[in-house]
Design an enzyme around this catalytic site. Sequence first.
Site, short mmCIF file in Angstrom:
data_model
loop_
_atom_site.label_atom_id
_atom_site.label_comp_id
_atom_site.label_asym_id
_atom_site.label_seq_id
_atom_site.Cartn_x
_atom_site.Cartn_y
_atom_site.Cartn_z
N GLY A 1 3.31 -6.54 -0.73
CA GLY A 1 3.53 -5.84 0.54
C GLY A 1 3.06 -6.64 1.74
O GLY A 1 2.91 -7.86 1.67
N ASP B 1 0.83 -1.21 0.00
CA ASP B 1 0.00 0.00 0.00
C ASP B 1 0.87 1.26 0.00
O ASP B 1 0.49 2.28 -0.58
CB ASP B 1 -0.92 0.00 1.23
CG ASP B 1 -1.92 -1.15 1.18
OD1 ASP B 1 -2.35 -1.52 0.07
OD2 ASP B 1 -2.28 -1.68 2.25
N1 ATP Z 1 14.08 1.04 -2.63
C1 ATP Z 1 13.47 1.33 -1.48
N2 ATP Z 1 14.12 1.24 -0.31
C2 ATP Z 1 13.51 1.48 0.87
N3 ATP Z 1 12.21 1.87 0.96
C3 ATP Z 1 11.51 1.97 -0.18
C4 ATP Z 1 12.09 1.70 -1.45
N4 ATP Z 1 11.14 1.88 -2.41
C5 ATP Z 1 10.01 2.24 -1.76
N5 ATP Z 1 10.22 2.31 -0.43
C6 ATP Z 1 9.27 2.62 0.66
O1 ATP Z 1 8.96 1.43 1.36
C7 ATP Z 1 7.77 1.63 2.12
C8 ATP Z 1 6.99 0.34 2.26
O2 ATP Z 1 6.70 -0.16 1.03
P1 ATP Z 1 5.42 -1.02 0.65
O3 ATP Z 1 4.19 -0.32 0.99
O4 ATP Z 1 5.61 -1.39 -0.77
O5 ATP Z 1 5.56 -2.34 1.55
P2 ATP Z 1 4.94 -2.77 2.94
O6 ATP Z 1 5.03 -1.66 3.91
O7 ATP Z 1 5.56 -4.05 3.29
O8 ATP Z 1 3.44 -3.07 2.59
P3 ATP Z 1 2.04 -2.46 3.09
O9 ATP Z 1 2.11 -0.98 2.77
O10 ATP Z 1 1.06 -3.22 2.26
O11 ATP Z 1 1.92 -2.69 4.57
C9 ATP Z 1 7.00 2.71 1.38
O12 ATP Z 1 6.79 3.77 2.25
C10 ATP Z 1 7.92 3.13 0.24
O13 ATP Z 1 7.95 4.53 0.11
C1 6CM Z 2 -6.35 -7.98 19.24
C2 6CM Z 2 -6.93 -8.63 18.00
C3 6CM Z 2 -7.37 -7.64 17.03
C4 6CM Z 2 -7.78 -8.19 15.68
C5 6CM Z 2 -8.39 -7.08 14.87
C6 6CM Z 2 -8.08 -7.09 13.43
C7 6CM Z 2 -8.58 -5.85 12.75
C8 6CM Z 2 -7.93 -5.72 11.44
C9 6CM Z 2 -8.38 -4.53 10.66
C10 6CM Z 2 -7.46 -4.34 9.51
C11 6CM Z 2 -7.58 -2.99 8.93
C12 6CM Z 2 -6.55 -2.73 7.91
C13 6CM Z 2 -6.63 -1.35 7.42
C14 6CM Z 2 -5.59 -1.11 6.38
C15 6CM Z 2 -4.74 -0.13 6.44
C16 6CM Z 2 -3.72 0.12 5.41
O1 6CM Z 2 -4.00 1.33 4.76
C17 6CM Z 2 -2.34 0.26 6.02
C18 6CM Z 2 -1.29 0.25 4.94
O2 6CM Z 2 -1.05 -1.01 4.47
N1 6CM Z 2 -2.05 -0.85 6.92
C19 6CM Z 2 -1.88 -0.64 8.19
O3 6CM Z 2 -1.88 0.45 8.69
C20 6CM Z 2 -1.68 -1.87 9.04
C21 6CM Z 2 -2.68 -1.89 10.17
C22 6CM Z 2 -2.79 -3.26 10.77
C23 6CM Z 2 -3.69 -3.22 11.95
C24 6CM Z 2 -3.76 -4.52 12.69
#
Ligand code: ATP
Ligand code: 6CM
Length: 551
Positions: free
Chosen positions: A245, A203
């Site tokens: 991710g 994300d």
């Molecule tokens: N080459 C890079 N090195 C380090 N960080 C990077 C690089 N390219 C992008 N990023 C940063 O890495 C961060 C996390 O990336 P990404 O969202 O793709 O993965 P994630 O955090 O594992 O997944 P999610 O957002 O689904 O939880 C982003 O904020 C992005 O800006």
């Molecule tokens: C104690 C037991 C509790 C169980 C409850 C589970 C509830 C889960 C709800 C999940 C909501 C996800 C919302 C998504 C947000 C994304 O934009 C963001 C970027 O990837 N992720 C987080 O912030 C990651 C946030 C992760 C939160 C857990």
Amino acid sequence: MERPGRLLLLSELRVGNAACDVSLCRSLLTWKRRSSSGPVYHPFRPSVSHSVSVSEIISVREEEESRGRDDGSWKKIKEREGKDCRLAFTVLYVERRQQHRWRCAEVTFTCPEGALRQHWVGSIREQLAAIASRPKHLLVYINPCSGKRKGKRIYEEKVAPLFAQAGVATQVIVTERANYARDHLRTEAELKKFDGVVCVGGDGMFSEIIHGLIWRTQMDGGVDPDSPDEALLPGSLRIGIIPAGSTDCICFATVGANDPVTSALHVIVGDSQPMDVCSVHHNSTFLRYSVSLLGYGFYGDVLTDSERKRWLGPARYDLSGVKMFLTHHYYEGTVSYLPARGIKGTPRDAARCRSGCVVCQHNGEQLSEKPERYEVDEASDSENDSEWRTIRGKFLAINAASMSCACPRSPKGLSPAAHLADGTTDLILVRKCSRFDFLRHLLRHTSKDDQFDLTFVEVHRVRRFRFTPRYCQSNSDLDMRENGKHQLFSQICRDHPACGCAPAYSSWNCDGEILTHTAIDVRVHCQLIKLFARGIEEPMVFEDLPNPCAI
Ligand SMILES: Nc1ncnc2c1ncn2[C@@H]1O[C@H](COP(=O)(O)OP(=O)(O)OP(=O)(O)O)[C@@H](O)[C@H]1O
Ligand SMILES: CCCCCCCCCCCCC/C=C/[C@@H](O)[C@H](CO)NC(=O)CCCCC
Ligand SMILES: [Ca+2]
């Protein structure tokens, strides 16, 4: 019965050992096994029929003539497979699997003569070329650090071969640092050369892409992104997400699965899914855009804590989630919001946003046909305006979900009835309550029970909202995050929750990024961007299911 004018080709071809009637109509390729008594209907031996919409054909290829020629096995292959490859062609198409997954299936047809094969291959290719929505040139950004750091491998092994088969040309950029893709899109990328942008990551990576694209579109169109009241210009490029991710909630909520092959196929067939974008401002300074979750309190604290545990990978969210649940901080502040009026849908609806959603279509049309309606609301948005509602209180969480935020952790999401493209966000307020009650609320995200059906939870469908933490209220222009004293105490309390002193403020989690300000003004921009997706498809009814008996 097919009307003769619509029938482009009808031939008897072989599939494996079976003779088939194969037809190509304007939108459908159908092959049907001939019964032994010919094409006549037989009540006790129904013939097996397969149909593929041309819009879901990936490509067609002529089989190679050289196969097995040198080692004398050519004849054996012919005998075994019942086909002469010199006269065969293969069609690659989308096949639906369980849980919204798509796969690339193939069927090989053998023709009695070469000229017929040419005719078939040419006709299918002509039809594919006529689908204007299919991308031909894509700009691909890979974040090598996403999730379990497998982004590059996922792209090379699962996605690139499909793009090559479909004849989609790509320019691939592996990012070198955070914000590399955003900055490249803002200033350098030659966007005119491309039909879309693909991001391989989570994300956060998707967020970089939309920030780059939206910024560039506004600059090119002379729109000031710092003005919270200006309508933003929609971009022309669609965005594809190859999930790699930790949460991938935008992919999950728009496709129904976090699966790189499925996403690649949605890109290839040229799907299009509009999506709302929230702009977030502090006074008249632009902060960020958000498409999924804007969360203060619980989700802000989970994110802040989890950033220190990045080395743990996706498991960091579970650990920080449990920690922040036990910490049980509440925050005081004022939420004002502009309720969404004159639109279809409420956050408590049983109906879900699905492929071809009528609520999104209706609301999108209404907002584009009568923008003045939208503008009138915006123009009279002073605090005194009677449309605005204000709630002051102590909150464990303030969440705005512009889409369901469904993800593998919570398959129905934070707001199960939220819509991808209806021009609204669902504002969820969780007031201070016991740990036990908060746990009930959280656990309901993972079960069929309604997480809003609790006295301390309320949900409003809104077009705009503002939040001011209590400690900013005496001087609303001053954001206390910049006040060193409060920042220091808050940090101490955050690091030593046992001290019992509640921190003054939390942080906003904006699609997985931490915002630098706590007092914010949020506005929804209806259908500002488009994805290579089609929304989650309803499960097929029995008659639609592909026939399991292969020919
Ligand atoms: N080459 C890079 N090195 C380090 N960080 C990077 C690089 N390219 C992008 N990023 C940063 O890495 C961060 C996390 O990336 P990404 O969202 O793709 O993965 P994630 O955090 O594992 O997944 P999610 O957002 O689904 O939880 C982003 O904020 C992005 O800006
Ligand atoms: C104690 C037991 C509790 C169980 C409850 C589970 C509830 C889960 C709800 C999940 C909501 C996800 C919302 C998504 C947000 C994304 O934009 C963001 C970027 O990837 N992720 C987080 O912030 C990651 C946030 C992760 C939160 C857990
Ligand atoms: Ca929405």
